[in-house]
Design a protein around this motif. Structure first.
Motif, PDB file in Angstrom:
ATOM      1  N   PHE A  31       0.876  -1.176   0.000  1.00 33.79           N
ATOM      2  CA  PHE A  31       0.000   0.000   0.000  1.00 33.79           C
ATOM      3  C   PHE A  31       0.909   1.221   0.000  1.00 33.79           C
ATOM      4  N   ALA A  32       0.896   1.984  -1.077  1.00 28.64           N
ATOM      5  CA  ALA A  32       1.744   3.176  -1.145  1.00 28.64           C
ATOM      6  C   ALA A  32       0.869   4.417  -1.097  1.00 28.64           C
ATOM      7  N   GLU A  33       1.401   5.436  -0.480  1.00 32.74           N
ATOM      8  CA  GLU A  33       0.615   6.647  -0.273  1.00 32.74           C
ATOM      9  C   GLU A  33       1.502   7.872  -0.398  1.00 32.74           C
ATOM     10  N   ASP A  34       0.969   8.886  -1.030  1.00 34.13           N
ATOM     11  CA  ASP A  34       1.638  10.178  -1.098  1.00 34.13           C
ATOM     12  C   ASP A  34       0.609  11.199  -0.627  1.00 34.13           C
ATOM     13  N   ARG A  35       0.919  11.858   0.476  1.00 30.58           N
ATOM     14  CA  ARG A  35      -0.076  12.756   1.062  1.00 30.58           C
ATOM     15  C   ARG A  35       0.529  14.145   1.215  1.00 30.58           C
ATOM     16  N   GLN A  36      -0.203  15.144   0.750  1.00 26.71           N
ATOM     17  CA  GLN A  36       0.232  16.528   0.928  1.00 26.71           C
ATOM     18  C   GLN A  36      -0.900  17.285   1.573  1.00 26.71           C
ATOM     19  N   THR A  37      -0.561  18.032   2.614  1.00 26.90           N
ATOM     20  CA  THR A  37      -1.611  18.746   3.338  1.00 26.90           C
ATOM     21  C   THR A  37      -1.244  20.219   3.441  1.00 26.90           C
ATOM     22  N   SER A  38      -2.257  21.036   3.556  1.00 24.41           N
ATOM     23  CA  SER A  38      -1.979  22.420   3.919  1.00 24.41           C
ATOM     24  C   SER A  38      -3.076  22.888   4.844  1.00 24.41           C
ATOM     25  N   GLY A  39      -2.714  23.800   5.729  1.00 22.24           N
ATOM     26  CA  GLY A  39      -3.692  24.270   6.701  1.00 22.24           C
ATOM     27  C   GLY A  39      -3.407  25.708   7.067  1.00 22.24           C
ATOM     28  N   ALA A  40      -4.434  26.363   7.581  1.00 21.86           N
ATOM     29  CA  ALA A  40      -4.259  27.737   8.033  1.00 21.86           C
ATOM     30  C   ALA A  40      -5.155  27.959   9.233  1.00 21.86           C
ATOM     31  N   SER A  41      -4.635  28.679  10.222  1.00 20.89           N
ATOM     32  CA  SER A  41      -5.474  28.970  11.380  1.00 20.89           C
ATOM     33  C   SER A  41      -5.524  30.468  11.624  1.00 20.89           C
ATOM     34  N   PHE A  42      -6.737  30.905  11.914  1.00 18.76           N
ATOM     35  CA  PHE A  42      -6.999  32.307  12.242  1.00 18.76           C
ATOM     36  C   PHE A  42      -7.533  32.281  13.655  1.00 18.76           C
ATOM     37  N   ASP A  43      -6.822  32.897  14.569  1.00 18.14           N
ATOM     38  CA  ASP A  43      -7.217  32.793  15.975  1.00 18.14           C
ATOM     39  C   ASP A  43      -6.905  34.119  16.655  1.00 18.14           C
ATOM     40  N   ASP A  44      -7.777  34.502  17.592  1.00 17.83           N
ATOM     41  CA  ASP A  44      -7.502  35.713  18.377  1.00 17.83           C
ATOM     42  C   ASP A  44      -7.272  36.899  17.448  1.00 17.83           C
ATOM     43  N   ARG A  45      -8.078  37.007  16.416  1.00 18.15           N
ATOM     44  CA  ARG A  45      -8.063  38.111  15.435  1.00 18.15           C
ATOM     45  C   ARG A  45      -6.826  38.157  14.550  1.00 18.15           C
ATOM     46  N   LYS A  46      -6.074  37.070  14.493  1.00 12.54           N
ATOM     47  CA  LYS A  46      -4.853  37.091  13.673  1.00 12.54           C
ATOM     48  C   LYS A  46      -4.736  35.839  12.805  1.00 12.54           C
ATOM     49  N   ILE A  47      -4.106  36.002  11.648  1.00 14.86           N
ATOM     50  CA  ILE A  47      -3.682  34.815  10.901  1.00 14.86           C
ATOM     51  C   ILE A  47      -2.510  34.280  11.685  1.00 14.86           C
ATOM     52  N   GLU A  48      -2.740  33.179  12.378  1.00 12.82           N
ATOM     53  CA  GLU A  48      -1.728  32.713  13.313  1.00 12.82           C
ATOM     54  C   GLU A  48      -0.628  31.958  12.583  1.00 12.82           C
ATOM     55  N   GLU A  49      -1.031  31.085  11.675  1.00  7.99           N
ATOM     56  CA  GLU A  49      -0.032  30.194  11.124  1.00  7.99           C
ATOM     57  C   GLU A  49      -0.555  29.483   9.885  1.00  7.99           C
ATOM     58  N   LEU A  50       0.294  29.391   8.902  1.00  8.28           N
ATOM     59  CA  LEU A  50       0.023  28.496   7.772  1.00  8.28           C
ATOM     60  C   LEU A  50       0.940  27.292   7.923  1.00  8.28           C
ATOM     61  N   THR A  51       0.431  26.134   7.598  1.00  9.54           N
ATOM     62  CA  THR A  51       1.274  24.933   7.706  1.00  9.54           C
ATOM     63  C   THR A  51       1.186  24.148   6.398  1.00  9.54           C
ATOM     64  N   SER A  52       2.248  23.427   6.087  1.00  7.96           N
ATOM     65  CA  SER A  52       2.237  22.511   4.944  1.00  7.96           C
ATOM     66  C   SER A  52       2.912  21.230   5.379  1.00  7.96           C
TER      67      SER A  52
END
Lengths: 467, 453
Positions: A31-52
């Motif tokens: 079973f082979a897998e290639d996974r790419q994710t991206s995320g972003a969080s907006f908290d406490d009135r700020k763009i806190e962090e983008l993740t990849s």
């Protein structure tokens, strides 16, 4: 690597599989897998962090008699795969299999059909959604004291090949968005949550209204500021259409997974053909519902997703199966073999599990309930499949008095026994809808869908603090 | 170990002028065995490694700093290059924030902890398989009413982590862990009940299969014949395992991050009496007995002992460096992260209630009448660390005149965390070191709502 190239070429797969069963074995699988994710969080009135994130690797299992050996590697070269195959095969102590050649069928790529791959969308476009949801939620009321918004997408390309002649690929793209609000008042703080999640690309945001998600989360938090304690004891409960559908996921879904059945660890063992629920209950698990959170083309064992009727008008018709448990029972998998990632063994999992709609008017069901609890939104739940006892939590609920929805209630768990609660369903409406969720089992999480229309249970124990 | 820190330093060395870079590199090896029906049902063994990189950019406008994060499940040099580039690109999009910064060395010396068991590597796969097989056989044979053992598992892991940053953080740590876990299904003809047991340690040699097995059997068998109970208010005696679970929920309200963002019912209450005087709660990851013991936190600062509640009075919270700056204080060395794919946040690792004088038997006697809760369900759906609302499914035994009476199931127990802390009657002397961020011990709480029939 071009985007449509296979994760591993067929000749390599054939050699690795042959090596895996060199010393014997009933079945070997890559079973082979290639996974790419991206995320972003907006908290406490700020763009806190983008993740990849990115992850790529293969899990190899070798089944010998009752034993499964498993190893995984992040190295998809032939040498890396052969080393993992060797490790997985090391449990094949019985030996005696002899040399075996493995021939795989022709490749059938299954490109993703999403309209807008999230990786092609500008990060700033994703961030605009977050900021807007924050604004809308805060505008819902001065008592909204905190808002957290998050966005995530994932693309998961999988390839499965086995000595049974399976060669299957899938390209799964999922996108999600959620809002959590906190409201503060004289009685302390309350939380409100709303989310959307579908097996689609960024076109998700053409299908759903982010403002509406933000407003729902805010409304939920605000209404609970004036909520009274939930009652205790047994009462009739009306679950709203779209409230979550987790009732069936817990009350019988898990208990109908064949891994629990073959181990005699479910209250539903030996009940096929029997009336296990009210005749109003027709329950389906269907991995083919395109776009739903639990949708896929093939499962993590290479088997096409299927529509499986589990309960038909109250009569138990079948369980859900993966390759291993189906083999033990001398039948074929129902397309329910799933795993969290290449680092995990597959097991029987639900996909999109839902109750078919009935014919009643949801308002009438409430009107005909003199006293009870109306649950507008459910949270998570948990079940003990061996005893059938399960809980599910409310995140938006109201009292029903004289057939009318009245005061909001604080959050509480409801507790019941699966087979008993299924028999107590005495009304099902026509307002069906689905809700996404994350299902955890034996340390693995997978995306699932749950669905139902408004329904009534004649009695469930409510875990509130009021006498 | 040194190759991990080299990978981390290699990333940090590629920081551009004025840029902050932190690299967290981890490698692990784990083995899992499941026994069933006297055979090995599953045996898995594999290594994995990965990296998580944070890049901090100063806002040219002077508005503060921006942070971006990226991770990969590989230490392949070309992948590591991509991760750094992704993190840098992500940072450009964050809102500038004066409180965002990488941790800086604070001079606190890390405790010398021996978390890498010398016997760990000596256990062969055969030894591990045998432990799982023995555990299953023992449970099946322990009581005629045990009709099934649906899982009997052995698992272990060794983890090495290295962390380095442009602010001068250099940390390397490693630990081992091993566990046995078993679930028994008992039947007396008319009723079926389940019970689980486990044992944790830092190597296979440190595990106690008999204890895990006996626990699973006792817990399943003593619930046979359980029924619902009548609704009403009563005292509740919680099993140590349940207490460990409950403390881990309370710990999210003690996170400085939750406090500064207005997501904790403890916010603004430092110095107030938030619990009964019998409650003293300390997070001490430098206690090597704790499952979550650690030398360095998730930002590479030394872990340290933090008193959170002292004789009922709230003393403070746990902070990572960003939440500490927001709160106008300093990090308590409490950054936690979920491996290389997670970003640091503030959290507890090793909570312990200061033990009281009484063991479980004595507490039952002192309480007299109530309900003993052996296990709870629906914690994630029914316990809210923001509002404090508390409602869980429960099973256990009624307590009458100070001793266990009839078993009970399919009931709920409800209150609020605030009220429960104030209503603690007794904290047990019977500390158990359990998996997760908190130890457990028997705990008696007055006046909770039992909901049944």
């Amino acid at each position: 690597m071009p985007p449509d190239a296979p994760l591993i070429e067929a000749p390599v797969l054939e050699r690795v599989l042959a090596a895996a069963v060199r010393r014997g074995g009933d079945m070997a699988e890559v079973f082979a897998e290639d996974r790419q994710t991206s995320g972003a969080s907006f908290d406490d009135r700020k763009i806190e962090e983008l993740t990849s994130g990115r992850e790529r690797g293969a899990g190899i299992r070798v089944v010998v008699g009752e034993t499964t050996g498993f190893a995984h590697t992040a190295d998809l070269s032939e040498a890396g795969l052969l080393a993992a195959a060797e490790a997985a095969a090391a449990i094949a102590r019985e030996g005696g299999g002899g040399v075996r050649t493995v021939a795989l069928p022709a490749r059938r790529p299954r490109p993703s059909r999403v309209e807008m791959l999230p990786s092609t969308v500008a990060k700033s476009t994703k961030l605009e959604l977050l900021g807007r949801a924050d604004e809308v939620a805060r505008a819902a009321g001065g008592a909204i004291s905190q808002v957290s918004v998050s966005y995530g997408d994932a693309r998961r390309r999988v390839l499965v090949a086995s000595t049974d002649g399976v060669l299957a690929e899938d390209d799964q793209v999922r996108t999600r968005f959620n809002v959590v609000c906190i409201a503060t008042g004289d009685t302390g703080m309350q939380t409100g949550y709303e989310s959307t999640a579908r097996t689609v690309g960024f076109e998700l945001f053409d299908q759903v209204d982010v403002d509406e998600i933000a407003r729902s989360a805010a409304r939920r938090a605000l209404s609970k500021l004036s909520a009274r304690p939930a009652p205790s004891g047994e009462l009739p409960v009306v679950l709203a259409g779209g409230s979550g559908g987790i009732l069936f996921h817990e009350a019988c879904g898990h208990g109908l997974e064949a891994d629990h059945i073959v181990k005699d660890a479910s209250v539903y063992v030996g009940k096929v053909g029997e009336q296990v629920a009210s005749p109003l209950v027709t329950l389906v698990d269907d991995g083919t519902v395109s776009g739903e959170w639990g949708y896929y083309a093939v499962d993590d064992e290479g088997r096409p997703a299927a529509r499986n009727v589990l309960i038909d008008h109250g009569v138990l018709t079948d369980y859900m199966w993966d390759w291993l448990r189906a083999k033990k029972a001398g039948r074929v998998s129902s397309g329910n073999g799933r795993r969290q990632s290449y680092q995990h063994l597959p097991m029987v999992r639900m996909t999109n599990t839902f109750l078919l709609a009935g014919s009643e008017d949801p308002d009438e069901i409430v009107a005909q309930t003199p006293r009870g609890v109306y649950v507008a939104k459910l949270g998570g739940g948990q079940v003990n499949t061996a005893t059938g006892d399960f809980v599910f939590g409310t995140t938006e609920a109201y009292l029903i008095e004289d057939g009318r929805i009245t005061e909001p209630l604080r959050d509480a768990n409801l507790i019941g026994n699966g087979p008993e609660v299924l028999r107590r369903i005495d009304a099902v409406a026509d307002d069906f809808s689905m809700t996404p969720g994350t299902c955890g089992k034996d340390g693995q999480s997978v995306p699932v869908g749950c669905g139902q229309a408004t329904l009534r249970i004649t009695g469930v124990t409510i875990g509130g603090t009021a006498a | 170990m040194s190759e991990l820190i080299d990978v981390a330093l290699g990333v940090v060395a590629r920081a551009r002028p004025g840029e902050g870079v932190e690299a967290y590199v981890a490698r692990g090896h784990d083995t899992e065995v499941r026994a069933y029906g006297g055979e090995v049902e599953q045996l898995a063994s594999a290594s994995s490694s990965g990296i998580g990189v944070r890049v901090v950019l100063a806002d040219p406008g002077g508005g503060g700093n921006r942070v971006g994060f990226a991770w990969a499940g590989s230490l392949d040099p070309s992948v590591v290059d991509d991760v750094l580039a992704d993190a840098r690109d992500n940072a450009a999009y964050a809102t500038p924030d004066p409180d965002v910064a990488l941790a800086e060395p604070d001079g606190v010396v890390a405790a010398e902890l021996d978390l890498w068991h010398p016997d760990f590597a000596a256990a062969s796969t055969d030894d591990k398989v045998q432990l799982a097989l023995d555990l299953e056989r023992m449970v099946r044979g322990a009581d005629p009413r045990v009709r099934q053992v649906d899982s009997a598992d052995y698992g272990d892991a060794s983890v090495e982590v290295a962390l380095a940053s442009t602010t001068g953080i250099r940390a390397a740590t490693r630990h081992t862990s091993a566990f046995l876990s078993v679930s028994a299904i008992a039947s007396d003809g008319s009723s079926t009940q389940t019970g689980s047991g486990f044992s944790v340690g830092r190597a296979a040699s440190a595990l106690d299969p008999k204890r895990a097995g006996d626990d699973a059997v006792e817990r399943a068998v003593r619930l046979l014949g359980a029924g619902k109970a009548r609704s009403g208010r009563c005292s509740v005696v919680f099993d140590p395992r349940v207490v460990s679970t409950l403390l881990s929920v309370v710990s999210s309200a003690l996170s400085g991050e939750a406090v500064v963002k207005g997501r904790s019912f403890f916010a603004g209450r430092v110095g107030e009496d938030v619990a009964s005087p019998s409650v003293t709660l300390v997070d001490d990851p430098t206690d090597p007995r704790a499952y979550g013991a650690a030398t360095f936190d998730g930002e590479g600062l030394a872990c340290r002992r933090n008193v959170l509640i002292d004789a009922g009075r709230l003393r403070g919270f746990v902070y990572d460096s960003v939440s500490a700056r927001r709160a106008g204080t300093v990090s308590t060395g409490s950054a936690v992260r979920g491996g290389f794919a997670g970003t640091p946040g503030a959290g507890c690792r090793a909570l312990l209630l200061s033990p009281g004088e009484l063991d479980q038997t004595a507490i039952l006697h002192a309480v007299g009448d109530g309900v003993y809760v052996q296990s709870v369900t629906g914690v994630h759906s029914g316990v809210n660390p923001v509002s404090g609302d508390f409602s869980v499914g429960a099973e256990g035994l009624m307590v009458r005149t100070g001793v266990f009476a009839e078993p009970v199931r399919e009931v709920t127990i409800a209150s609020s965390l605030q009220r429960m802390l104030q209503s603690v009657l007794f904290v047990g002397a019977d500390v158990e070191w359990l998996p997760g961020p908190a130890a457990g011990q028997t705990l008696a709480i007055a006046d909770m709502q039992l909901s049944g029939t």
